[in-house]
Design a protein around this motif. Structure first.
Motif, PDB file in Angstrom:
ATOM      1  N   UNK A  75     -34.115  26.360 -61.193  1.00 24.38           N
ATOM      2  CA  UNK A  75     -33.263  25.182 -61.195  1.00 24.38           C
ATOM      3  C   UNK A  75     -33.809  23.967 -60.475  1.00 24.38           C
ATOM      4  N   UNK A  76     -35.098  23.968 -60.125  1.00 22.74           N
ATOM      5  CA  UNK A  76     -35.702  22.816 -59.457  1.00 22.74           C
ATOM      6  C   UNK A  76     -36.529  22.031 -60.463  1.00 22.74           C
ATOM      7  N   UNK A  77     -36.298  20.727 -60.515  1.00 21.61           N
ATOM      8  CA  UNK A  77     -37.087  19.840 -61.371  1.00 21.61           C
ATOM      9  C   UNK A  77     -38.281  19.348 -60.556  1.00 21.61           C
ATOM     10  N   UNK A  78     -39.472  19.505 -61.112  1.00 24.32           N
ATOM     11  CA  UNK A  78     -40.703  19.171 -60.389  1.00 24.32           C
ATOM     12  C   UNK A  78     -41.500  18.129 -61.159  1.00 24.32           C
ATOM     13  N   UNK A  79     -41.928  17.100 -60.447  1.00 28.44           N
ATOM     14  CA  UNK A  79     -42.864  16.139 -61.035  1.00 28.44           C
ATOM     15  C   UNK A  79     -44.098  16.037 -60.164  1.00 28.44           C
ATOM     16  N   UNK A  80     -45.229  15.827 -60.823  1.00 31.35           N
ATOM     17  CA  UNK A  80     -46.454  15.488 -60.126  1.00 31.35           C
ATOM     18  C   UNK A  80     -47.160  14.405 -60.940  1.00 31.35           C
ATOM     19  N   UNK A 119     -56.767  13.557 -68.058  1.00 28.57           N
ATOM     20  CA  UNK A 119     -55.339  13.881 -67.915  1.00 28.57           C
ATOM     21  C   UNK A 119     -55.116  15.385 -68.021  1.00 28.57           C
ATOM     22  N   UNK A 120     -55.733  16.012 -69.014  1.00 27.89           N
ATOM     23  CA  UNK A 120     -55.554  17.447 -69.188  1.00 27.89           C
ATOM     24  C   UNK A 120     -56.134  18.219 -68.003  1.00 27.89           C
ATOM     25  N   UNK A 121     -57.281  17.767 -67.490  1.00 28.10           N
ATOM     26  CA  UNK A 121     -57.880  18.424 -66.330  1.00 28.10           C
ATOM     27  C   UNK A 121     -56.973  18.275 -65.110  1.00 28.10           C
ATOM     28  N   UNK A 122     -56.413  17.091 -64.911  1.00 25.20           N
ATOM     29  CA  UNK A 122     -55.532  16.864 -63.777  1.00 25.20           C
ATOM     30  C   UNK A 122     -54.308  17.780 -63.846  1.00 25.20           C
ATOM     31  N   UNK A 123     -53.735  17.903 -65.026  1.00 23.64           N
ATOM     32  CA  UNK A 123     -52.572  18.775 -65.218  1.00 23.64           C
ATOM     33  C   UNK A 123     -52.915  20.221 -64.878  1.00 23.64           C
ATOM     34  N   UNK A 124     -54.017  20.717 -65.396  1.00 28.48           N
ATOM     35  CA  UNK A 124     -54.411  22.104 -65.135  1.00 28.48           C
ATOM     36  C   UNK A 124     -54.727  22.321 -63.660  1.00 28.48           C
ATOM     37  N   UNK A 125     -55.395  21.347 -63.036  1.00 29.24           N
ATOM     38  CA  UNK A 125     -55.703  21.471 -61.609  1.00 29.24           C
ATOM     39  C   UNK A 125     -54.424  21.523 -60.775  1.00 29.24           C
ATOM     40  N   UNK A 126     -53.435  20.723 -61.160  1.00 33.55           N
ATOM     41  CA  UNK A 126     -52.176  20.729 -60.417  1.00 33.55           C
ATOM     42  C   UNK A 126     -51.469  22.073 -60.528  1.00 33.55           C
ATOM     43  N   UNK A 127     -51.476  22.666 -61.713  1.00 32.38           N
ATOM     44  CA  UNK A 127     -50.885  23.995 -61.862  1.00 32.38           C
ATOM     45  C   UNK A 127     -51.554  24.991 -60.917  1.00 32.38           C
ATOM     46  N   UNK A 128     -52.863  24.896 -60.796  1.00 33.82           N
ATOM     47  CA  UNK A 128     -53.586  25.813 -59.916  1.00 33.82           C
ATOM     48  C   UNK A 128     -53.218  25.582 -58.455  1.00 33.82           C
ATOM     49  N   UNK A 129     -53.191  24.303 -58.024  1.00 30.50           N
ATOM     50  CA  UNK A 129     -52.841  24.026 -56.626  1.00 30.50           C
ATOM     51  C   UNK A 129     -51.403  24.431 -56.326  1.00 30.50           C
ATOM     52  N   UNK A 130     -50.503  24.148 -57.255  1.00 31.08           N
ATOM     53  CA  UNK A 130     -49.097  24.508 -57.065  1.00 31.08           C
ATOM     54  C   UNK A 130     -48.882  26.019 -57.114  1.00 31.08           C
ATOM     55  N   UNK A 131     -49.701  26.695 -57.896  1.00 29.08           N
ATOM     56  CA  UNK A 131     -49.473  28.116 -58.107  1.00 29.08           C
ATOM     57  C   UNK A 131     -48.230  28.370 -58.925  1.00 29.08           C
ATOM     58  N   UNK A 132     -47.937  27.422 -59.835  1.00 29.16           N
ATOM     59  CA  UNK A 132     -46.749  27.522 -60.681  1.00 29.16           C
ATOM     60  C   UNK A 132     -47.163  27.503 -62.147  1.00 29.16           C
ATOM     61  N   UNK A 133     -46.261  27.974 -62.999  1.00 22.53           N
ATOM     62  CA  UNK A 133     -46.577  28.064 -64.418  1.00 22.53           C
ATOM     63  C   UNK A 133     -46.177  26.820 -65.202  1.00 22.53           C
ATOM     64  N   UNK A 134     -45.382  25.925 -64.583  1.00 24.23           N
ATOM     65  CA  UNK A 134     -44.926  24.768 -65.348  1.00 24.23           C
ATOM     66  C   UNK A 134     -44.623  23.591 -64.428  1.00 24.23           C
ATOM     67  N   UNK A 135     -44.654  22.415 -65.009  1.00 20.53           N
ATOM     68  CA  UNK A 135     -44.314  21.149 -64.366  1.00 20.53           C
ATOM     69  C   UNK A 135     -43.385  20.425 -65.322  1.00 20.53           C
ATOM     70  N   UNK A 136     -42.338  19.796 -64.815  1.00 23.81           N
ATOM     71  CA  UNK A 136     -41.367  19.138 -65.694  1.00 23.81           C
ATOM     72  C   UNK A 136     -41.796  17.738 -66.117  1.00 23.81           C
ATOM     73  N   UNK A 137     -42.227  16.923 -65.165  1.00 18.19           N
ATOM     74  CA  UNK A 137     -42.570  15.537 -65.456  1.00 18.19           C
ATOM     75  C   UNK A 137     -43.953  15.208 -64.905  1.00 18.19           C
ATOM     76  N   UNK A 138     -44.713  14.443 -65.681  1.00 15.80           N
ATOM     77  CA  UNK A 138     -46.004  13.924 -65.226  1.00 15.80           C
ATOM     78  C   UNK A 138     -45.945  12.404 -65.229  1.00 15.80           C
ATOM     79  N   UNK A 139     -46.351  11.807 -64.116  1.00 19.10           N
ATOM     80  CA  UNK A 139     -46.445  10.347 -64.016  1.00 19.10           C
ATOM     81  C   UNK A 139     -47.913   9.940 -63.916  1.00 19.10           C
ATOM     82  N   UNK A 140     -48.287   8.920 -64.657  1.00 21.33           N
ATOM     83  CA  UNK A 140     -49.620   8.329 -64.508  1.00 21.33           C
ATOM     84  C   UNK A 140     -49.610   7.549 -63.198  1.00 21.33           C
TER      85      UNK A 140
END
Length: 342
Positions: A75-80, A119-140
Motif C-alpha cells: 500500500x505504499x506509493x513509491x517514486x524515484x 533511462x532504462x539503465x537508471x530504472x534498473x539500477x534503482x530497483x537494485x539499490x531499492x531491493x524492490x520489484x517495482x516502482x510506481x512513478x518515475x520523474x526525469x
C-alpha cells in the motif's frame, strides 16, 4: 489519518502529505540507519503512503534506506527519478564529506544521461539499490536550465530525439511503472515536457508556494486540464517559510542565502500569521493543497519529531479570514486558490 488524493492518469492514490526522502541521503548532515528507518516508519504509521526518493539523494544512500524500510510492505506509493547514473569512483574515499549537498559515504559519482538506454539503465539500477520489484512513478530529474544552463537543449534533446521519453512510455506500457513525468525546480520545463510527452505526474519544487505562484498562469491549468497530478516539493522554499526571519542570519531560500526582498516579504507574511496566531509553516504547508491540480505536498523529513510536527501543521485550523486577508493584501496572487475555495 492523512487524506489521500488521486493521480488520475496513473490511477494511484497518494497521501496529501508525502515523505521526501532526501534527508535519508544525509542531506547537509548525516543521520544513522536507525534514525532513517525510525523516521520513515513513523511517517508510514501516520498515514503518509507516498514516498519519494532519487539516485541523487546521497548518491544512492536514500534509495537503499527507503528500500530497506519498504520491503514487504503493502500500500505504499513509491517514486524515484531518472536522468543521473551513478558510477563507482575509486578516487572518492568513502568518508562523509559534503558532495552536492549530501554527506554520504557512498563512493559513487553522478553522470547525466537522459537517453533511451540511460533511462532504462537508471530504472534498473534503482530497483537494485531499492531491493524492490517495482516502482510506481518515475520523474526525469532536474532537466531544465536551472541545472544545465546552456547545455539544457542538449539534454532535453536526449529526451526527445534520444528516446528518453520513449523509454518511459515503454515502461508504462509494459506496466513496469504506473506513470512518469518531470521532477524539477522550474515549471517552464514541465510545459516543454507536456508538449512532447504524455506525462502522468509532475513534481514541481519551490515554484508554487506561499512566496511565489508563477506556475498559476500556464503550468497548473494545463496539468489540471490534462489530469496530470502535480506533486509540490519545496513548500518551505528551502527553509525560510519554516524558520521565518527571527534568527536574522543564515536564512535559506531556493538552496542559497535569502535575498533582502524575500526576507522582507516573509516578514510581512509572519506579521500576518502573528495577527491570526497561525504558524507560518502551517500556512506554507496548507496553501498549495488548495489548488485542484495538486495531489500531494512532499516534505523532506529526517527525524521522527519532524514527522510529528508536520502532522500537527497539516491539521492546524486556519481561519478563512486569514487567507482572504492574504489575498486582499497582495501577499498571494489574486487568482491563487485558497482553502476557503474548496
Amino acid at each position: 489519518m492523512i487524506p489521500v488524493r488521486t493521480i488520475p492518469r496513473a490511477k494511484i492514490k497518494v497521501s496529501e502529505i508525502g515523505f521526501g526522502a532526501a534527508p535519508l541521503g544525509n542531506l547537509y548532515q548525516p543521520i544513522t540507519d536507525i534514525e532513517a528507518r525510525a523516521t520513515l516508519e513513523r511517517a508510514l504509521a501516520a498515514g503518509m503512503n507516498y514516498v519519494d526518493t532519487a539516485p541523487h539523494y546521497g548518491h544512492g544512500l536514500s534509495e537503499r534506506r527507503v528500500g530497506d524500510a519498504l520491503r514487504e510492505r503493502e500500500g505504499v506509493v513509491l517514486s524515484t527519478k531518472v536522468g543521473r547514473l551513478l558510477r563507482a569512483d575509486a578516487t572518492l574515499r568513502g568518508d562523509d564529506s559534503e558532495r552536492e549537498g549530501f554527506r554520504s559515504p557512498l563512493p559513487f559519482a553522478r553522470h547525466y544521461d537522459y537517453t533511451y538506454d540511460g533511462i532504462l539503465r537508471s530504472y534498473e539500477d534503482s530497483l537494485q539499490r531499492l531491493g524492490l520489484a517495482s516502482i510506481d512513478l518515475l520523474y526525469v530529474h532536474d532537466i531544465g536550465t536551472r541545472t544545465h544552463g546552456a547545455d539544457n537543449a542538449h539534454y532535453f534533446d536526449q529526451l526527445t530525439q534520444g528516446g528518453g521519453f520513449k523509454a518511459l512510455e515503454r515502461l508504462r506500457d509494459e506496466k513496469a511503472i504506473a506513470g512518469f513525468g518531470i521532477g524539477a525546480n522550474e515549471w517552464q520545463v514541465g510545459l516543454d515536457a507536456l508538449r512532447h510527452a504524455d506525462c502522468d505526474a509532475m513534481l514541481l519544487a519551490g515554484r508554487y508556494t506561499l512566496l511565489e505562484q508563477g506556475a498559476l498562469t500556464e503550468f497548473l491549468p494545463l496539468c489540471h486540464d490534462r489530469q496530470v497530478g502535480v506533486i509540490i516539493g519545496g513548500a518551505y522554499n528551502s527553509g525560510i517559510l519554516a524558520t521565518g526571519t527571527a534568527q536574522g542570519t543564515g536564512l535559506r531560500y531556493d538552496y542559497g542565502e535569502a535575498p533582502p526582498e524575500i526576507v522582507a516579504r516573509v516578514a510581512r507574511l509572519e506579521a500576518h500569521c502573528r495577527a491570526f496566531e497561525v504558524p507560518l509553516a502551517a500556512a506554507a504547508l496548507q496553501f498549495p493543497l488548495a489548488h485542484p491540480a495538486v495531489a500531494s505536498v512532499l516534505l523532506g523529513l529526517g527525524a521522527p519529531g519532524q514527522v510529528e510536527e508536520t502532522i500537527r501543521l497539516h491539521a492546524f485550523p486556519i481561519p478563512a479570514q486569514f487567507w482572504l486577508d492574504l489575498r486582499g493584501e497582495g501577499l498571494i496572487a489574486e487568482d491563487a486558490p485558497i482553502p476557503t475555495d474548496r
